[in-house]
Design an enzyme around this catalytic site. Structure first.
Site, PDB file in Angstrom:
ATOM      1  CG  HIS A 156      -1.931  -0.931   1.405  1.00 31.83           C
ATOM      2  ND1 HIS A 156      -2.526  -1.708   2.540  1.00 31.83           N
ATOM      3  CD2 HIS A 156      -2.674  -1.460   0.325  1.00 31.83           C
ATOM      4  CE1 HIS A 156      -3.216  -2.479   2.243  1.00 31.83           C
ATOM      5  NE2 HIS A 156      -3.506  -2.548   1.033  1.00 31.83           N
TER       6      HIS A 156
ATOM      7  CD  GLU B 136      -4.070   2.631  -3.686  1.00 31.12           C
ATOM      8  OE1 GLU B 136      -5.450   2.154  -3.517  1.00 31.12           O
ATOM      9  OE2 GLU B 136      -3.213   1.494  -3.371  1.00 31.12           O
TER      10      GLU B 136
END
Ligand code: AMP
Length: 399
Positions: free
Chosen positions: A182, A386
């Protein structure tokens, strides 16, 4: 420049086309059920605007190449086209595990042995991530294919944070160490938090909590990650939807000896049958809350275990950082779930962390501060992005 961002999973492809002149999203979509009898593709042109147009396809999509071709056709041809194919200047790919890769790269042929090696570190994700990049390279000859690794941000961890206390040879010969995951999200929300606080990220210390179906935390000191909760693989750390997180490694052996389970079965239990799902039967936090509301004791327990684990990590990362300026919640649960946020921060007043009940209850897609005026640590909810982070990394490399 227009940049196509691809997140290729084992049977799905998420994609987003961004115009980097203003970072707007031109088109986005999700291909699912690749390889099954009937595949689906949901595509949006100009999402979230007045000009939004949705296209849904249902047809066999035998492999990722076909899925990607369908997506590119929808982006660049027909009534809802949002670009010329030739305008796509780079393709950015999310890759879960980068192993030794400590920064995004433009793929070169010579890298494939090292890239293939990373597949061992994330067997559920990396083969699909890298497979998507191979397919995109065929469909866009000559266009840079940029790999953005979820682990890269964590490569600044010092050895005392990334080493496991097992015989050193396993680090030297097998590269067994903590890598995290992540990272693209942690880096993005840390940067956003600094911007919102009117500070340079180099001047503050943050604890970032990415809490979705997968969940991880990072201790970010002066803009650099110094610790993170996921390890060799994304199994370590917080309690997740179906993953156990931290566990006495002896449990593995205990299950093998006492239950006669083989390694693959145990691995599957810890990845897919554990976490919230293992504790109460529900892996999705919304279902856990619904069960709590019905008085389900196991769901209550799952919520307690999940938030207690996260709170312990906040304590650990406060110790790792020495001084904390901000805590950031992000991803599906972090952005949407005021109950989990409140329970996580509960009892941390002596750490200077106090939640403002009203601010925490506000539902919004915008970044917002949820701590009280007298909380010495600012607590934030910051939506992660993202795709944008990957597109920015790709643009920076291609330029
Ligand atoms: P992600 O992996 O980031 O998509 O997050 C998925 C997790 O976020 C699941 O556990 C969902 O239950 C949770 N989630 C998504 N939306 C909400 C919401 N509105 N309230 C509570 N949890 C949510």
């Amino acid at each position: 420049m227009k940049i196509l961002v691809i997140n290729s999973g084992s049977s799905s492809i998420k994609y987003q086309l961004l115009d980097m002149a203003d970072e707007s999203i031109l088109g986005t979509g999700l291909v699912e059920r690749i390889g099954e009898a009937q595949g689906t593709l949901t595509h949006k042109a100009h999402p979230g605007t007045d000009a939004e147009a949705v296209v849904k396809l249902e047809q066999p999509i035998p492999d990722h190449g076909v899925g990607l071709q369908l997506a590119i056709d929808l982006l660049s041809t027909g009534d809802n086209a949002v670009c010329n194919r030739e305008e796509i200047g780079a393709v950015g790919h999310r890759v879960v595990a980068g192993g030794p890769f400590n920064a995004p790269v433009i793929i070169e042929e010579s890298m494939w042995p090292d890239l293939t090696e990373t597949e061992r570190l994330a067997p559920l994700h990396n083969p699909a991530n890298l497979g998507g990049a191979k397919e995109a390279a065929k469909l866009f000859p000559g266009v840079p294919q940029v790999l953005v690794f979820d682990t890269a941000f964590h490569q600044t961890m010092p050895p005392h944070a990334y080493m496991y206390a097992i015989p050193y040879e396993y680090y030297e010969k097998d590269r067994i160490r903590r890598y995290g995951a992540h990272g693209t999200s942690h880096k993005y929300v840390a940067g956003e938090c600094a911007r919102l606080m009117g500070k340079a990220v180099e001047d503050i210390n943050l604890i970032t909590i990415h809490m979705g179906n997968g969940a991880s935390m990072a201790a970010v000191k002066n803009g650099r990650c110094v610790d993170t909760s996921m390890g060799l693989t994304p199994l370590e750390g917080l309690v997740m939807g179906t993953r156990c997180g931290d566990l006495d490694p002896a449990v593995h052996n205990y299950l093998a000896v006492n239950r006669g389970l083989d390694v693959a079965t145990i691995d599957n239990i810890l990845h897919k049958e554990s976490g919230l799902k293992g504790l109460c039967g529900y892996g999705d936090m919304r279902d856990v809350h619904a069960a709590v509301d019905r008085g389900d004791e196991r769901a209550k327990l799952a919520l307690e275990v999940q938030t207690y684990r996260t709170r312990k990590y906040i304590g650990a990362y406060t110790a790792a950082l020495g001084h904390v300026d901000g805590v950031v919640f992000t991803a599906g649960i972090g952005e949407n779930d005021d109950i989990v946020r409140a329970k996580t921060i509960e009892g941390l007043e002596s750490f200077g962390m106090k939640i403002d009940v009203e601010a925490n209850a506000i539902r919004s897609k915008e970044a917002r501060k949820i701590s009280t005026a007298d909380s010495t640590v600012a607590i934030w909810v910051i939506p992660t992005n993202e795709e944008l982070a990957i597109a920015r990394e790709a643009l920076a490399l291609v330029k």
